[in-house]
Design a protein around this motif. Structure first.
Motif, mmCIF file in Angstrom:
data_model
loop_
_atom_site.group_PDB
_atom_site.id
_atom_site.type_symbol
_atom_site.label_atom_id
_atom_site.label_comp_id
_atom_site.label_asym_id
_atom_site.label_seq_id
_atom_site.Cartn_x
_atom_site.Cartn_y
_atom_site.Cartn_z
ATOM 1 N N THR A 180 0.862 -1.172 0.000
ATOM 2 C CA THR A 180 0.000 0.000 0.000
ATOM 3 C C THR A 180 0.898 1.220 0.000
ATOM 4 N N ALA A 181 0.698 2.115 -0.947
ATOM 5 C CA ALA A 181 1.605 3.237 -1.143
ATOM 6 C C ALA A 181 0.852 4.563 -1.189
ATOM 7 N N TRP A 182 1.614 5.637 -0.909
ATOM 8 C CA TRP A 182 1.093 7.002 -1.013
ATOM 9 C C TRP A 182 1.564 7.692 -2.284
ATOM 10 N N ALA A 183 2.716 7.277 -2.798
ATOM 11 C CA ALA A 183 3.254 7.949 -3.981
ATOM 12 C C ALA A 183 4.295 7.059 -4.646
ATOM 13 N N THR A 184 4.447 7.242 -5.950
ATOM 14 C CA THR A 184 5.513 6.609 -6.721
ATOM 15 C C THR A 184 6.042 7.642 -7.707
ATOM 16 N N SER A 185 7.351 7.693 -7.865
ATOM 17 C CA SER A 185 7.936 8.562 -8.886
ATOM 18 C C SER A 185 9.118 7.852 -9.510
ATOM 19 N N ALA A 186 9.425 8.226 -10.747
ATOM 20 C CA ALA A 186 10.536 7.587 -11.455
ATOM 21 C C ALA A 186 11.065 8.528 -12.516
ATOM 22 N N GLY A 187 12.354 8.381 -12.821
ATOM 23 C CA GLY A 187 12.918 9.147 -13.921
ATOM 24 C C GLY A 187 12.355 8.670 -15.245
ATOM 25 N N THR A 188 12.283 7.357 -15.400
ATOM 26 C CA THR A 188 11.655 6.730 -16.566
ATOM 27 C C THR A 188 10.858 5.530 -16.095
ATOM 28 N N PHE A 189 9.619 5.388 -16.594
ATOM 29 C CA PHE A 189 8.761 4.268 -16.214
ATOM 30 C C PHE A 189 8.139 3.723 -17.496
ATOM 31 N N LYS A 190 8.608 2.566 -17.954
ATOM 32 C CA LYS A 190 8.132 1.974 -19.196
ATOM 33 C C LYS A 190 7.206 0.805 -18.861
ATOM 34 N N LEU A 191 5.938 0.906 -19.272
ATOM 35 C CA LEU A 191 4.935 -0.102 -18.947
ATOM 36 C C LEU A 191 4.534 -0.850 -20.221
ATOM 37 N N ALA A 192 5.212 -1.947 -20.505
ATOM 38 C CA ALA A 192 4.884 -2.755 -21.670
ATOM 39 C C ALA A 192 3.580 -3.513 -21.418
ATOM 40 N N GLY A 193 2.698 -3.519 -22.429
ATOM 41 C CA GLY A 193 1.421 -4.212 -22.282
ATOM 42 C C GLY A 193 0.482 -3.518 -21.334
ATOM 43 N N LEU A 194 0.505 -2.198 -21.318
ATOM 44 C CA LEU A 194 -0.332 -1.417 -20.400
ATOM 45 C C LEU A 194 -1.818 -1.616 -20.675
ATOM 46 N N SER A 195 -2.575 -1.852 -19.602
ATOM 47 C CA SER A 195 -4.035 -1.926 -19.676
ATOM 48 C C SER A 195 -4.605 -1.112 -18.527
ATOM 49 N N LEU A 196 -5.460 -0.143 -18.828
ATOM 50 C CA LEU A 196 -6.071 0.712 -17.815
ATOM 51 C C LEU A 196 -7.588 0.637 -17.971
ATOM 52 N N ARG A 197 -8.263 0.296 -16.869
ATOM 53 C CA ARG A 197 -9.705 0.135 -16.902
ATOM 54 C C ARG A 197 -10.354 0.775 -15.679
ATOM 55 N N LEU A 198 -11.588 1.239 -15.843
ATOM 56 C CA LEU A 198 -12.404 1.716 -14.729
ATOM 57 C C LEU A 198 -13.437 0.652 -14.397
ATOM 58 N N HIS A 199 -13.602 0.377 -13.092
ATOM 59 C CA HIS A 199 -14.560 -0.627 -12.645
ATOM 60 C C HIS A 199 -15.447 -0.004 -11.575
ATOM 61 N N LYS A 200 -16.738 -0.210 -11.691
ATOM 62 C CA LYS A 200 -17.652 0.281 -10.674
ATOM 63 C C LYS A 200 -17.548 -0.607 -9.436
ATOM 64 N N GLY A 201 -17.421 0.010 -8.275
ATOM 65 C CA GLY A 201 -17.298 -0.727 -7.026
ATOM 66 C C GLY A 201 -15.857 -0.812 -6.575
ATOM 67 N N SER A 202 -15.632 -1.562 -5.496
ATOM 68 C CA SER A 202 -14.308 -1.722 -4.925
ATOM 69 C C SER A 202 -14.238 -3.054 -4.183
ATOM 70 N N GLY A 203 -13.069 -3.365 -3.628
ATOM 71 C CA GLY A 203 -12.926 -4.584 -2.861
ATOM 72 C C GLY A 203 -12.271 -5.693 -3.645
ATOM 73 N N PRO A 204 -12.144 -6.873 -3.020
ATOM 74 C CA PRO A 204 -11.496 -8.019 -3.664
ATOM 75 C C PRO A 204 -12.187 -8.354 -4.988
ATOM 76 N N GLY A 205 -11.388 -8.695 -5.995
ATOM 77 C CA GLY A 205 -11.937 -9.012 -7.297
ATOM 78 C C GLY A 205 -12.024 -7.800 -8.203
ATOM 79 N N VAL A 206 -12.026 -6.608 -7.609
ATOM 80 C CA VAL A 206 -12.046 -5.370 -8.376
ATOM 81 C C VAL A 206 -10.701 -4.670 -8.274
ATOM 82 N N GLU A 207 -10.215 -4.520 -7.033
ATOM 83 C CA GLU A 207 -8.894 -3.946 -6.811
ATOM 84 C C GLU A 207 -7.828 -5.023 -7.020
ATOM 85 N N CYS A 208 -6.560 -4.632 -6.926
ATOM 86 C CA CYS A 208 -5.466 -5.577 -7.141
ATOM 87 C C CYS A 208 -5.464 -6.685 -6.086
ATOM 88 N N TYR A 209 -5.916 -6.362 -4.863
ATOM 89 C CA TYR A 209 -6.091 -7.369 -3.808
ATOM 90 C C TYR A 209 -7.051 -6.836 -2.775
#
Length: 209
Positions: A180-209
């Protein structure tokens, strides 16, 4: 020399993977009161979850500091920094309250044959669970005095309170990462195979864990 750490690690019980809380929190509190710490940006006030199948990082350094919201609310964090990092199976999720209820923004990358790579990566976190192996580790180094041959992240510790507890390693390997994090920063951040989605709701199965 190798150091192995297993299981759940939290801010209040750092052991090896995190900065010892009593000394670090006291030192950070003094530094904050004296205006010695300055965040590179104001954090949003919302934590986000991150998981990864594996993370290999070269040039590792870790120290305690404080992230501050725009309204002045401080949050004690442990900063994990890497000169170079390679990540497999990355997932990041954050829950955003909206007029139609919670909406989860979920990002994945580095799956299958693809990898995520980063340079000068900083992760400001307050909870970490993983299996970890550190190579050529030094524990108890003064923040701001880490060996650039070990952890040459921007050639210095970015925002640690000078002379407080830190640790460094030539490299680190983590598997089964949950944090669990508050912030991330990087000089370069390369995300191969990036997938970004919006999901209604929250909790297990929706969030990463």
């Amino acid at each position: 020399m190798e150091s192995h750490v297993r299981g759940g690690t939290r801010w209040k019980r750092f052991a090896v993977v995190m900065v010892p809380s009593v000394a670090a929190t006291a030192a950070i509190g003094v530094a904050l009161a004296q205006g010695a710490l300055a965040a590179s940006f104001s954090v949003s006030g919302q934590q986000f979850k991150v998981t990864a199948d594996t993370l290999h990082g070269d040039g590792f350094v870790q120290y305690g500091t404080v992230d501050v919201e725009q309204n002045g609310t401080p949050h004690a964090v442990a900063v994990s920094a890497f000169t170079d990092a390679t990540i497999k199976g990355l997932c990041q999720s954050v829950v955003v309250p909206t007029p139609i209820g919670d909406v989860t923004l979920k990002l994945t990358a580095g799956n299958g044959s693809k990898t995520v790579t980063a340079k000068n990566l900083y992760i400001d976190l307050d909870q970490l669970d993983a299996d970890a192996t550190f190579h050529k580790i030094n524990i108890g180094v003064a923040a701001g005095a880490t060996d650039p041959n070990y952890a040459a992240v921007e050639g210095k510790v970015k925002a640690g309170a000078p002379n407080t507890f830190a640790q460094e390693a030539e490299s680190a390997d983590l598997t089964g990462v949950k944090q669990t994090a508050w912030a991330t920063s990087a000089g370069t951040f390369k995300l191969a195979g990036l997938s970004l989605r919006l999901h209604k709701g929250s909790g297990p199965g929706v969030e990463c864990y």
